[in-house]
Design an enzyme around this catalytic site. Sequence first.
Site, PDB file in Angstrom:
ATOM      1  N   TYR A 135       0.810  -1.218   0.000  1.00 26.98           N
ATOM      2  CA  TYR A 135       0.000   0.000   0.000  1.00 26.98           C
ATOM      3  C   TYR A 135       0.844   1.269   0.000  1.00 26.98           C
ATOM      4  O   TYR A 135       0.305   2.365  -0.082  1.00 26.98           O
ATOM      5  CB  TYR A 135      -0.938   0.009   1.209  1.00 26.98           C
ATOM      6  N   ASP A 215      -4.176 -17.603   3.976  1.00 29.48           N
ATOM      7  CA  ASP A 215      -5.263 -18.234   3.210  1.00 29.48           C
ATOM      8  C   ASP A 215      -6.049 -19.188   4.099  1.00 29.48           C
ATOM      9  O   ASP A 215      -7.279 -19.249   4.034  1.00 29.48           O
ATOM     10  CB  ASP A 215      -4.752 -18.917   1.933  1.00 29.48           C
TER      11      ASP A 215
END
Length: 492
Positions: A135, A215
Site C-alpha cells: 500500500y 489463506d
Amino acid sequence: MSASADTQAKTKVTALPGDGIGPEVMDATIKILTAANAPIEWEFAEAGAKAFERGVVTGVPRETLDSIATNKLALKSPLETPIGYGGKSANVTMRKFFELYANIRPVRELPGIATPFSGRGIDMVIVRENVEDVYAGIEHMETTGVAQCLKLMTAPGCERIIRAAYGLALAEERQTVTVAHKANIMKLTEGMMKRMGEKVAREFPGIRASQIIIDNCAHQLVIKPEAFDVIVTSNMNGDIISDLAAGLVGGLGIAPSSNLGDNAAIFEAVHGSAPDIAGKDMANPTALLSASIMLLRHIGAFDIAETVEQALFVTLAEGRNLTGDLAPRGHGVGTKAFTDQVIANLGRASAMRSRSYKKLELAAWPKLTAHAEPTDRELVGIDIFLETDMGAEQLGKTLEELSKYSPFKLTGISNRGVSVYPPTGGETFLVDHFAARFMLDTPFSLNNTTTAGQPEISYLVQRIGSKFTWMHIEKLQRFDGKDGFERPQGEG
Ligand code: NAI
C-alpha cells in the site's frame, strides 16, 4: 447518567462530518453521546468533497490537520473524492500524515442482527498494519507490459503493530494473539512479521501466541470464526480479512474502526458516504456510533462507553426501531427515530454484556527495543533486471561474455521469478523482463564500508548497459551468514 461525567474534564475531539450520509450519522452520534453526558467537546472541521472542490488537493485543509494535531483525536464520517479531483484520497492523506499505523477493526456479533453465523459468539479484533506493505504505492512500469509493485515491510513497522496487538489483548482481556501471514511464500517480508510475532510473544507469557497462514485464516474465519480472538496481520492481508470478518456479523454498514498512531487517533465508520440515501433520513448511524464508543474507551470514559453500547445493544435487540438496511422491508424507521430510541434506552442493560476494557497503551516508537545490527554484513552478488526479447539461452551466453572481466559470475537468469537459465526444461512463459543473478566468488565485506563493491557493480552495469536496457539492480547481501535474498523458483 454518570455523576462523575459532570465533574470530569472534557476532552476536545475533532469532528469531521464528511460527505453524503456523513453529517446525518455524525449528528446522530453526537446527540447520543451528549445525552449520555460524554465528556467530549467537539471541534468541527472540514475534509472531503467540499475541500477538494475549493481546491485543497489532498481533500484535507491545513486547519483540519492542525485541529487533529492539537486534539490528537478525531471522529470521522465517510469522505468522498469527487470525480475529476485527482487520485488522492483524504482518508489516506490523514493516515499517512499522522502515521496512523494501526487499524483496529472489532468484529462482534450484535444482538438483533441475524446472519448465517448468528449464535456462534463471534467476538474478535483484527489489527491491520496500516501504512506499509504494497500500500506504500511504490509502483513502476518496468517495460511496456511488465508492472512492478514493491512490498516494503520494515522491522519497526512489524514490531509496533505486533506490540499494538498485544497491548490491545491486554486492554480487552483477550486470551490469544494470532499472527496471520504468508511467510511460506514471502519469507523475507511476511516472514519478518511472523518472526517478529514470535519474538514479541516471549514478553507476554500470559497471552497465547499462535500463527496461521493467511489463506487458511480466511478459510477458518468462515469455518470457525468464534475461535479467533486478536488477529494481527500486514496491510494487504488485513484489508481483505477485515472486510471478510465484517461480513460474518452483518456487513460493512455496521462496522467501526480506529486508526491509531503515536500522536493521533482517528475513529470512523468503515462504510462509505452512501450517496444513494444521503439527506433522506435513512442512514444507519450504528457504525459511527460504535466508532465513538471505541473513542470513549480510548479516552478512558469506560462507564459512558458501556452505557452507550448497552443502549445500542438494547435498541438492536428490540428490533422495533431499526433503520431500513436492518429492518424487514417496509418496516424501517429513520435515522432520527433510531437515534431517539437509542437515547431512550440509555441506562438500560442488554442481555449481551459489554466486554471489560482497560486503557490501551501503545508503545511509542522511540521506546521500542533497538534493532540488532548485524556483526557481519557482506555483499555476495547482484541481480540486474533488464529488458530484452532475446531467448534465455542466448541471453545467458551474451551476459557471460559481457561479465567475463568482472568479479561477478552469472549464476542464473529468471523471468517473473522463475529460473530459466541454465535451461531447466520447464515450460516457462517468457516476458521481456529478466533478472540476471551474478554472484561473487569472494564476497565484499560491508562491515567497515557499506559502499564496498560498488565500483565493480558499476563496471558490470556499464558493460551490460552497452547491449541491454536495464531497469534496476538489487544488491545481494548476507547478514550474519544468512542470505538477505530469495532464490528464484526452480533454482537448485
Ligand atoms: P458505501 O458504503 O457508501 O455504500 C454501499 C451501500 O451500502 C449503499 O447501498 C449504501 O446505501 C449502503 N450503506 C452504506 N452505509 C450505510 C449506512 N450507514 N446506513 C445504511 N446504508 C448504508 O460504498 P460506495 O457506494 O462504494 O462508496 C460511496 C462513496 O464513499 C465513494 O465516494 C467512496 O469513495 C466513499 N467511501 C469512503 C470511505 C471512508 O471515508 N472511510 C470508505 C468507503 C467508501
